[in-house]
Design a protein around this motif. Structure first.
Motif, PDB file in Angstrom:
ATOM      1  N   ASP A  22      17.252   4.220 -32.071  1.00 23.61           N
ATOM      2  CA  ASP A  22      18.310   5.058 -32.639  1.00 23.61           C
ATOM      3  C   ASP A  22      18.507   6.335 -31.838  1.00 23.61           C
ATOM      4  O   ASP A  22      19.640   6.748 -31.569  1.00 23.61           O
ATOM      5  N   ILE A  23      17.412   6.961 -31.437  1.00 27.52           N
ATOM      6  CA  ILE A  23      17.510   8.203 -30.665  1.00 27.52           C
ATOM      7  C   ILE A  23      18.116   7.937 -29.290  1.00 27.52           C
ATOM      8  O   ILE A  23      18.980   8.677 -28.823  1.00 27.52           O
ATOM      9  N   LEU A  24      17.698   6.851 -28.654  1.00 29.19           N
ATOM     10  CA  LEU A  24      18.262   6.518 -27.347  1.00 29.19           C
ATOM     11  C   LEU A  24      19.753   6.212 -27.441  1.00 29.19           C
ATOM     12  O   LEU A  24      20.525   6.559 -26.542  1.00 29.19           O
ATOM     13  N   ALA A  25      20.170   5.578 -28.525  1.00 28.10           N
ATOM     14  CA  ALA A  25      21.603   5.308 -28.725  1.00 28.10           C
ATOM     15  C   ALA A  25      22.378   6.612 -28.870  1.00 28.10           C
ATOM     16  O   ALA A  25      23.484   6.750 -28.313  1.00 28.10           O
ATOM     17  N   GLU A  26      21.828   7.578 -29.604  1.00 28.59           N
ATOM     18  CA  GLU A  26      22.474   8.890 -29.749  1.00 28.59           C
ATOM     19  C   GLU A  26      22.626   9.574 -28.397  1.00 28.59           C
ATOM     20  O   GLU A  26      23.690  10.101 -28.076  1.00 28.59           O
ATOM     21  N   VAL A  27      21.546   9.575 -27.622  1.00 26.72           N
ATOM     22  CA  VAL A  27      21.557  10.229 -26.315  1.00 26.72           C
ATOM     23  C   VAL A  27      22.567   9.549 -25.391  1.00 26.72           C
ATOM     24  O   VAL A  27      23.339  10.213 -24.698  1.00 26.72           O
ATOM     25  N   ALA A  28      22.583   8.229 -25.379  1.00 25.01           N
ATOM     26  CA  ALA A  28      23.525   7.494 -24.524  1.00 25.01           C
ATOM     27  C   ALA A  28      24.974   7.807 -24.907  1.00 25.01           C
ATOM     28  O   ALA A  28      25.820   8.000 -24.032  1.00 25.01           O
ATOM     29  N   GLU A  29      25.243   7.878 -26.190  1.00 22.72           N
ATOM     30  CA  GLU A  29      26.607   8.176 -26.648  1.00 22.72           C
ATOM     31  C   GLU A  29      27.054   9.563 -26.193  1.00 22.72           C
ATOM     32  O   GLU A  29      28.188   9.757 -25.761  1.00 22.72           O
ATOM     33  N   ILE A  30      26.140  10.520 -26.249  1.00 20.86           N
ATOM     34  CA  ILE A  30      26.468  11.885 -25.836  1.00 20.86           C
ATOM     35  C   ILE A  30      26.595  11.987 -24.317  1.00 20.86           C
ATOM     36  O   ILE A  30      27.483  12.677 -23.803  1.00 20.86           O
ATOM     37  N   MET A  31      25.737  11.289 -23.574  1.00 17.06           N
ATOM     38  CA  MET A  31      25.694  11.432 -22.122  1.00 17.06           C
ATOM     39  C   MET A  31      26.701  10.564 -21.370  1.00 17.06           C
ATOM     40  O   MET A  31      27.019  10.848 -20.220  1.00 17.06           O
ATOM     41  N   GLU A  32      27.195   9.516 -22.003  1.00 20.59           N
ATOM     42  CA  GLU A  32      28.126   8.602 -21.323  1.00 20.59           C
ATOM     43  C   GLU A  32      29.341   9.317 -20.716  1.00 20.59           C
ATOM     44  O   GLU A  32      29.695   9.058 -19.557  1.00 20.59           O
ATOM     45  N   PRO A  33      30.010  10.243 -21.443  1.00 18.48           N
ATOM     46  CA  PRO A  33      31.157  10.937 -20.830  1.00 18.48           C
ATOM     47  C   PRO A  33      30.784  11.739 -19.583  1.00 18.48           C
ATOM     48  O   PRO A  33      31.528  11.749 -18.608  1.00 18.48           O
ATOM     49  N   LEU A  34      29.634  12.395 -19.597  1.00 15.29           N
ATOM     50  CA  LEU A  34      29.196  13.147 -18.415  1.00 15.29           C
ATOM     51  C   LEU A  34      28.921  12.201 -17.252  1.00 15.29           C
ATOM     52  O   LEU A  34      29.265  12.488 -16.103  1.00 15.29           O
ATOM     53  N   LEU A  66      30.315   9.248 -16.695  1.00 16.83           N
ATOM     54  CA  LEU A  66      31.596   8.768 -16.185  1.00 16.83           C
ATOM     55  C   LEU A  66      32.334   9.843 -15.402  1.00 16.83           C
ATOM     56  O   LEU A  66      32.972   9.558 -14.382  1.00 16.83           O
ATOM     57  N   GLU A  67      32.241  11.075 -15.859  1.00 22.01           N
ATOM     58  CA  GLU A  67      32.899  12.203 -15.193  1.00 22.01           C
ATOM     59  C   GLU A  67      32.411  12.364 -13.752  1.00 22.01           C
ATOM     60  O   GLU A  67      33.166  12.751 -12.874  1.00 22.01           O
ATOM     61  N   ARG A  68      31.163  12.049 -13.506  1.00 20.79           N
ATOM     62  CA  ARG A  68      30.590  12.170 -12.165  1.00 20.79           C
ATOM     63  C   ARG A  68      30.567  10.834 -11.420  1.00 20.79           C
ATOM     64  O   ARG A  68      29.953  10.706 -10.368  1.00 20.79           O
ATOM     65  N   GLY A  69      31.219   9.806 -11.983  1.00 26.21           N
ATOM     66  CA  GLY A  69      31.284   8.502 -11.337  1.00 26.21           C
ATOM     67  C   GLY A  69      29.990   7.724 -11.398  1.00 26.21           C
ATOM     68  O   GLY A  69      29.730   6.872 -10.554  1.00 26.21           O
ATOM     69  N   ASN A  70      29.158   8.014 -12.392  1.00 27.85           N
ATOM     70  CA  ASN A  70      27.862   7.365 -12.526  1.00 27.85           C
ATOM     71  C   ASN A  70      27.884   6.282 -13.597  1.00 27.85           C
ATOM     72  O   ASN A  70      28.723   6.286 -14.481  1.00 27.85           O
ATOM     73  N   THR A  71      26.901   5.410 -13.489  1.00 29.05           N
ATOM     74  CA  THR A  71      26.625   4.481 -14.581  1.00 29.05           C
ATOM     75  C   THR A  71      25.389   4.985 -15.300  1.00 29.05           C
ATOM     76  O   THR A  71      24.529   5.634 -14.698  1.00 29.05           O
ATOM     77  N   LEU A  72      25.304   4.697 -16.578  1.00 29.86           N
ATOM     78  CA  LEU A  72      24.149   5.104 -17.380  1.00 29.86           C
ATOM     79  C   LEU A  72      23.574   3.856 -18.029  1.00 29.86           C
ATOM     80  O   LEU A  72      24.269   3.153 -18.756  1.00 29.86           O
ATOM     81  N   ALA A  73      22.317   3.564 -17.743  1.00 32.50           N
ATOM     82  CA  ALA A  73      21.640   2.401 -18.318  1.00 32.50           C
ATOM     83  C   ALA A  73      20.460   2.879 -19.152  1.00 32.50           C
ATOM     84  O   ALA A  73      19.683   3.718 -18.708  1.00 32.50           O
ATOM     85  N   VAL A  74      20.356   2.354 -20.365  1.00 33.34           N
ATOM     86  CA  VAL A  74      19.255   2.703 -21.260  1.00 33.34           C
ATOM     87  C   VAL A  74      18.529   1.420 -21.621  1.00 33.34           C
ATOM     88  O   VAL A  74      19.147   0.461 -22.080  1.00 33.34           O
ATOM     89  N   THR A  75      17.202   1.394 -21.378  1.00 33.80           N
ATOM     90  CA  THR A  75      16.411   0.206 -21.709  1.00 33.80           C
ATOM     91  C   THR A  75      15.171   0.615 -22.497  1.00 33.80           C
ATOM     92  O   THR A  75      14.599   1.686 -22.280  1.00 33.80           O
ATOM     93  N   LEU A  76      14.797  -0.273 -23.377  1.00 32.18           N
ATOM     94  CA  LEU A  76      13.640  -0.076 -24.239  1.00 32.18           C
ATOM     95  C   LEU A  76      12.745  -1.289 -24.027  1.00 32.18           C
ATOM     96  O   LEU A  76      13.139  -2.411 -24.337  1.00 32.18           O
ATOM     97  N   ASP A  77      11.554  -1.084 -23.454  1.00 32.50           N
ATOM     98  CA  ASP A  77      10.639  -2.196 -23.216  1.00 32.50           C
ATOM     99  C   ASP A  77      10.258  -2.870 -24.536  1.00 32.50           C
ATOM    100  O   ASP A  77      10.201  -2.220 -25.588  1.00 32.50           O
ATOM    101  N   ALA A  78       9.974  -4.167 -24.474  1.00 34.20           N
ATOM    102  CA  ALA A  78       9.561  -4.925 -25.662  1.00 34.20           C
ATOM    103  C   ALA A  78       8.321  -4.289 -26.280  1.00 34.20           C
ATOM    104  O   ALA A  78       7.413  -3.871 -25.576  1.00 34.20           O
TER     105      ALA A  78
END
Length: 188
Positions: free
Chosen positions: A32-44, A46-58
């Protein structure tokens, strides 16, 4: 928003230094916390032409931390990495590690940006520090986010460390205690 964030950072720094920053440590669902962070950081990103990948090990499910402060740490680290990376990839990965008699979750925030010289790496965690970077005069902001993140992580029973070198990008590793695993010393 920037002025409000600056004022809050200065207040947080003062509270931490005085030992008066209250924390509410509880078991938190890391996904849940990683989803919040990804949602907030995704626009930044994209603004810099980056991709953002979030993974959670099993097997990595819960951590013991203060929700607002863990999120603040991750946002500070991700903002730093994203600001140093242009047209590349930024990754946040949660992994489990046995350390110091117990289980911790390590959250790596990595980017292949411009990096910082070896001599300036530890300076990143000094309040108001502005290390010189490869293609710009200094990192944006006033130099409190990383210092606050390290102090908050330590207050929650973890730490923040960084690896990297100039031209190779940076990897910040934020560790916090794992909630679902028994402490090794309690088992023995």
């Amino acid at each position: 928003r920037r002025l409000s964030r600056l004022i809050n950072d200065v207040i947080d720094q003062s509270r931490i230094d005085a030992g008066r920053l209250p924390l509410s440590i509880e078991a938190l669902n890391l996904a849940d916390i990683l989803a919040e962070v990804a949602e907030i950081m995704e626009p930044l990103a994209l603004e810099r032409g980056n991709t953002l990948a979030v993974t959670l090990d099993a097997g990595v499910v819960e951590v013991l931390a203060d929700h607002a402060r863990l999120r603040q740490c991750l946002l500070n680290l991700a903002t730093t990495v994203l600001s140093l990376t242009s047209h590349g990839g930024v990754a946040i990965r949660a992994r489990r590690q046995i350390r110091g008699g117990g289980a911790v979750v390590v959250l790596d925030v990595a980017g292949a940006g411009i990096g910082v010289s070896i001599d300036d790496i530890e300076q990143l965690f000094s309040p108001f520090a502005q290390p010189k970077l490869a293609d710009q005069d200094q990192l944006g902001g006033v130099g409190l986010g990383l210092a606050i993140s390290r102090k908050l992580a330590r207050a929650m029973g973890g730490d923040v460390v960084v690896q990297g070198e100039k031209g190779e990008g940076l990897v910040f590793s934020l560790s916090v205690p794992e909630a679902s695993a028994p402490r090794l010393r309690d088992v023995a």
